[in-house]
Structures are given as structure tokens and as C-alpha cells.
Design an enzyme around this catalytic site. Sequence first.
Site, PDB file in Angstrom:
ATOM      1  N   MET A  22     -33.030  66.988  61.111  1.00  9.29           N
ATOM      2  CA  MET A  22     -33.554  66.689  59.776  1.00  9.29           C
ATOM      3  C   MET A  22     -35.015  66.274  59.890  1.00  9.29           C
ATOM      4  SD  MET A  22     -30.375  64.552  58.065  1.00  9.29           S
ATOM      5  CE  MET A  22     -30.057  63.543  59.536  1.00  9.29           C
ATOM      6  N   MET A  23     -35.877  67.009  59.214  1.00 12.93           N
ATOM      7  CA  MET A  23     -37.308  66.714  59.254  1.00 12.93           C
ATOM      8  C   MET A  23     -37.569  65.303  58.725  1.00 12.93           C
ATOM      9  SD  MET A  23     -38.662  69.299  60.672  1.00 12.93           S
ATOM     10  CE  MET A  23     -40.396  68.941  60.416  1.00 12.93           C
ATOM     11  N   GLN A  74     -34.323  71.569  68.331  1.00  8.44           N
ATOM     12  CA  GLN A  74     -34.287  72.725  67.444  1.00  8.44           C
ATOM     13  C   GLN A  74     -35.675  73.331  67.339  1.00  8.44           C
ATOM     14  OE1 GLN A  74     -33.895  72.784  62.987  1.00  8.44           O
ATOM     15  NE2 GLN A  74     -31.939  73.782  63.453  1.00  8.44           N
ATOM     16  N   CYS A 104     -33.269  76.912  57.403  1.00 10.21           N
ATOM     17  CA  CYS A 104     -34.144  76.149  56.515  1.00 10.21           C
ATOM     18  C   CYS A 104     -34.687  77.046  55.406  1.00 10.21           C
ATOM     19  CB  CYS A 104     -35.293  75.532  57.300  1.00 10.21           C
ATOM     20  SG  CYS A 104     -36.405  74.533  56.275  1.00 10.21           S
ATOM     21  N   LYS A 143     -28.393  77.875  64.329  1.00  9.01           N
ATOM     22  CA  LYS A 143     -27.915  77.216  63.110  1.00  9.01           C
ATOM     23  C   LYS A 143     -28.308  78.083  61.925  1.00  9.01           C
ATOM     24  CE  LYS A 143     -27.724  72.756  60.719  1.00  9.01           C
ATOM     25  NZ  LYS A 143     -28.111  73.142  59.344  1.00  9.01           N
ATOM     26  N   GLY A 216     -22.377  70.861  56.278  1.00  9.90           N
ATOM     27  CA  GLY A 216     -22.507  70.914  54.830  1.00  9.90           C
ATOM     28  C   GLY A 216     -21.489  70.061  54.108  1.00  9.90           C
TER      29      GLY A 216
END
Length: 340
Positions: A22-23, A74, A104, A143, A216
Site C-alpha cells: 500500500m503506497m 513489489q 493498480c 498481483k 479484497g
Amino acid sequence: MLTCPSSPPPAPLSRRFSIAPMMAYTTRDFRYLARLITRRTLLYTEMVVAPAVIHGDRDRLLGFDAAEHPLAVQLGGSDPAQLAEAARVCADYGYDEINLNVGCPSDRVQQGKIGAVLMAEPDQVARCVEAMAAATEVPVTVKTRIGIDDQDDYAFLRRFVTHMDGAGCRSLTIHARKAILAGLSPKENRDIPPLIYERAYAVKAEFPHLEIILNGGLKDIGGMLAHLGQVDGLMVGREAYMNPWFLADVDRRVFGEPGPAPDRRAVAEAFLPYLQRRYAQGVHPKHVLRHALNLFQAVPGARAYRRHLSENAHRRDATPKVFEEALALLDAATVGYAAS
């Protein structure tokens, strides 16, 4: 890389449970905190684009504490040669897995031909995977989403997975929503497209030799464990960040580890020396402590603890003492609660 002297040996790599990349969230500081809570969870870095790995400040982008293992990086990119070089660099840094982002949906990422937009080009993604795998012995994984825009039926997903299988990828993480590439923000893309877990189930049924990780909408351990009959592992995103103590039950309930859950105060006390080491390296406390804001969620005194950090950690003259002060406020509230 810093090492915590009291850290136990790293757990073996398992994708049975992981925290999503997660950024701005899965920084090295959050990962260290998460590792204090759960020994077995596989941790991921933020996405790092291949050109930055090749030409940028590698220690800043890729540095980590040895206590974070098992740890995956990643990468973002679409050029096989660049990704291969970046994979070699990441392998040299000691990562346990190298993951390629094909999920993304942000406009900025699309413009760089990175992320979910690549689902429409499975041949190109396959070449990237092959190049990365040839460059290193570290496992290369992907992913992805279940589809993009109006290309969202099972046949589209199956075609993509077939290419990944042919390229030698043996582990796929599937975010069970499609990505809408125009008209929705990244946040909306995490909420608006419906979850279709059955698509991931179908991939596992048709490709039983592949490891399929489900991502998710997973928020509670009791509910998510039911998916393990249909897929091989679970990846949780923002729930793990917004409520990090959610991770305290993972080792016991997901991995079957014996013993009690960790103690929340003990985790905070173990985080303090790390904060002090980072401060000695020139890292301002605000960058580390923002990840600890929710550590005591729903505990008496949590509001005073968060307020103190929020109001003081960002100050120019802040030191690690601000964390000690916040913990003292928490202690005072706990004593008062017990006495009432």
C-alpha cells in the site's frame, strides 16, 4: 540494515496470510511495527517502479530491518529488461519474494504503463515475468485484478492466468474486483466494483498447481478463514493498517501457532528502541509514529494517546520522548479506568 537483537529467527516464507502493498502505508516503519505483532505474516513493501530501483537512492527505496523477514518487494513496470535489472537489485538486498504489480488503477500509474492496464497485454506481462525469473532465484509472483473496464468476464481472466502460468509464475494474488481505468479514483476502485470471490475460486479450480492468494474486502479473521477451502492464502490491506492489533490473532488462528496473543503494551515498548534508532539515523519521529496512531484502538486512554501524538510528533523539536509521553497518558487512563 538495522537488526533488532532480541528478534527471533525469521519465520519461513508462507503466503497463507499477508499484508498488501500500500503506497504511503507499508513503509519500513509500519512493517517493523507489524512484525512485532505477528511473526508469520508475509509483509510487502510499497510499490517501487523499476527505473527508480535502477537509478534512484536504493537504500532509501529498498532498505529494511532484518527483523521484517519474511518480506516481499513489489515492483512496477512493463519493460522486461528494466524489471530484470530491478529484480537483481532487490534480490541482492535480500528480499524473499519479488512481486509484479498488475493491479493498480491510478491514472499516474497507467500513464507509465504500469499496473492494471497491463492486464490487456498478457503477452507483455509474461515477457516481464520470464525476464525477472531468469534474473534471480528469488520467487517472482504477480498481483492482479479479475478484469478491467468491460473486459471483465472469466474468459479474460483465464487468458491472463494462462499466460502467467506459461511464463513460470507459480503464485498469483487476485484482488477479486475489476479495475475501472477511467472515471474512478484508486479509493473508489477499492470499494465500488463488486467483489466476485468466485472468480478466484474458479482460477484455483482450473489451475490447481498454481498458488492463488485472495485479496479484497477481507476484514475479520473469522470470516476470511472460510475462503481457505477455495484458495491458498489471504491478503489483507487497509484493515491491517487502520487497526493493526487485528494482526495479533493471525499467528494463532491462521497459522496454528501455539501460545497466547502478544501483549499490546509489550509491543509498544519494543517499538520504542526502534524509534530511537531511526531518530539517531536522522529520521523525524513523525514519519515513524504516524504508523502507531491506531495501535491502541478501543483501549481506555486511546483518544488521549492519539491526540498527544497527533499534536506533538510533527513538531520540529520532537524526539522519541513524545512516544513515551503518549504511553504515559495511556497508562494513566488505564489506571483510572481500573479504579472506577
